[in-house]
Design an enzyme around this catalytic site. Structure first.
Site, PDB file in Angstrom:
ATOM      1  N   HIS A  37       9.492  -6.812  40.992  1.00  0.00           N
ATOM      2  CA  HIS A  37       8.849  -8.225  41.486  1.00  0.00           C
ATOM      3  C   HIS A  37       8.497  -8.376  42.840  1.00  0.00           C
ATOM      4  O   HIS A  37       7.708  -8.975  43.332  1.00  0.00           O
ATOM      5  CB  HIS A  37       9.765  -9.412  40.795  1.00  0.00           C
ATOM      6  CG  HIS A  37      10.094  -9.425  39.430  1.00  0.00           C
ATOM      7  ND1 HIS A  37      11.307  -9.106  38.820  1.00  0.00           N
ATOM      8  CD2 HIS A  37       9.295  -9.608  38.238  1.00  0.00           C
ATOM      9  CE1 HIS A  37      11.336  -9.212  37.576  1.00  0.00           C
ATOM     10  NE2 HIS A  37      10.099  -9.498  37.396  1.00  0.00           N
ATOM     11  N   GLN A 149       1.706  -3.054  36.832  1.00  0.00           N
ATOM     12  CA  GLN A 149       1.350  -1.962  35.906  1.00  0.00           C
ATOM     13  C   GLN A 149       2.271  -1.710  34.916  1.00  0.00           C
ATOM     14  O   GLN A 149       1.851  -1.064  33.783  1.00  0.00           O
ATOM     15  CB  GLN A 149       0.872  -0.817  36.773  1.00  0.00           C
ATOM     16  CG  GLN A 149       0.132  -0.008  36.024  1.00  0.00           C
ATOM     17  CD  GLN A 149       0.032   1.396  36.435  1.00  0.00           C
ATOM     18  OE1 GLN A 149      -0.229   1.685  37.534  1.00  0.00           O
ATOM     19  NE2 GLN A 149       0.104   2.504  35.497  1.00  0.00           N
ATOM     20  N   SER A 186      12.985  -3.038  35.434  1.00  0.00           N
ATOM     21  CA  SER A 186      12.791  -3.920  34.291  1.00  0.00           C
ATOM     22  C   SER A 186      13.889  -4.816  34.135  1.00  0.00           C
ATOM     23  O   SER A 186      15.062  -4.199  34.442  1.00  0.00           O
ATOM     24  CB  SER A 186      12.519  -3.213  33.002  1.00  0.00           C
ATOM     25  OG  SER A 186      12.478  -4.266  31.892  1.00  0.00           O
TER      26      SER A 186
END
Ligand code: PAF
Length: 274
Positions: A37, A149, A186
């Site tokens: 992020h 992406q 993630s």
């Protein structure tokens, strides 16, 4: 850094800033921010936007009934600190009730690129993503919006939505950020046990091993086998045209290999453009 919980207040502030000539970049997230992020915020800063707005919202509408909406990790305090440190100028952290009226009845549906891959396995997911992103675009009116992406199909779907609904937003897609091990970052990695994390490495390893000029069907088989051998449950392995997301026969340059697999109960996705 400004903190907003109210969509109307944020919209008023953004419109005011735009009237003064400010450029706005938006980084939509579901929070529990990690280096991936932060790389999106860094990409937003590169656009030289005057305002960097980060939204942190676990969007209920993009989760299926048996998915992890309730247990999705959340840490508002840490997210605020990270955004401030990364140079965001505003953060938007609404409650679901501030985004969806009880009788909310308008949704945005992309009908082509959403059909396969994660869209086929998670019915309604991209309808939820498109709806919330369209709302964020209308609230923030950004000049640029940055996506990762890592969610390759999502990025293509959002580009298509922006094009087909004439949103005056430039969509930027920032590269996947990986751990040293290769594991794609993630927020869901927090669900993984050490053993599952080890198994998960087969995903990045196997997609890294694909070379151009091979038969896609054979490569699919080879990768599926490698994932199963590592103890993962394969959801899909696909080779698609990077733009149309249609299946291809050969692993040529520009082809995207996408994988979704379960490590225990955790569904992980990863991809690579050849
Ligand atoms: O990629 C995500 O985190 C979400 O799907 C997004 C784009 C913030 C929409 O809720």
């Amino acid at each position: 850094m400004k903190i907003f919980n109210d969509a109307a207040k944020l919209q008023k502030w953004c419109l005011g800033r735009k009237r003064s000539g400010a450029k706005i970049a938006l980084v939509p997230t579901m929070g529990y921010l990690h280096e991936g992020h932060l790389s999106l915020i860094a990409a937003a800063k590169k656009t030289k936007a005057d305002e960097i707005v980060v939204s942190v919202f676990v969007n209920p509408v993009q989760f299926g009934p048996n998915e992890d909406f309730d247990k999705y990790p959340r840490d508002a305090k840490a997210d605020i600190a990270k955004c401030r440190k990364a140079g965001a100028t505003a953060i938007f952290m609404p409650e679901p009730s501030a985004m969806y009226a009880p009788d909310h009845s308008v949704f945005v549906n992309e009908e082509r690129l959403s059909a396969g891959l994660c869209g086929a396995r998670r019915p309604g997911h991209f309808r939820g993503v498109c709806t919330v992103v369209a709302k964020l675009f209308n609230i923030v009116q950004p000049d640029t919006a940055v996506f990762g992406q890592k969610d390759y199909q999502q990025a293509q779907v959002i580009k298509r939505m922006a094009r087909d609904l004439n949103f005056p937003v430039e969509i930027k897609v920032a590269p996947i950020v990986r751990e040293k091990s290769g594991l794609a970052l993630s927020s869901r990695n927090t669900y993984l046990s050490e053993a599952e994390k080890e198994s998960a490495l087969a995903i990045s390893r196997s997609i890294a091993s694909v070379e151009p000029g091979r038969r896609a069907a054979k490569e699919r088989q080879r990768i599926s086998k490698a994932l199963e051998k590592a103890g993962l449950k394969v959801d899909y392995v696909e080779f698609v045209d990077g733009a149309t997301l249609e299946n291809v026969k050969t692993t040529a340059a520009g082809v995207c290999v996408l994988v979704a697999a379960f490590a225990g109960r955790t569904r992980l996705i990863d991809n690579r453009v050849l």
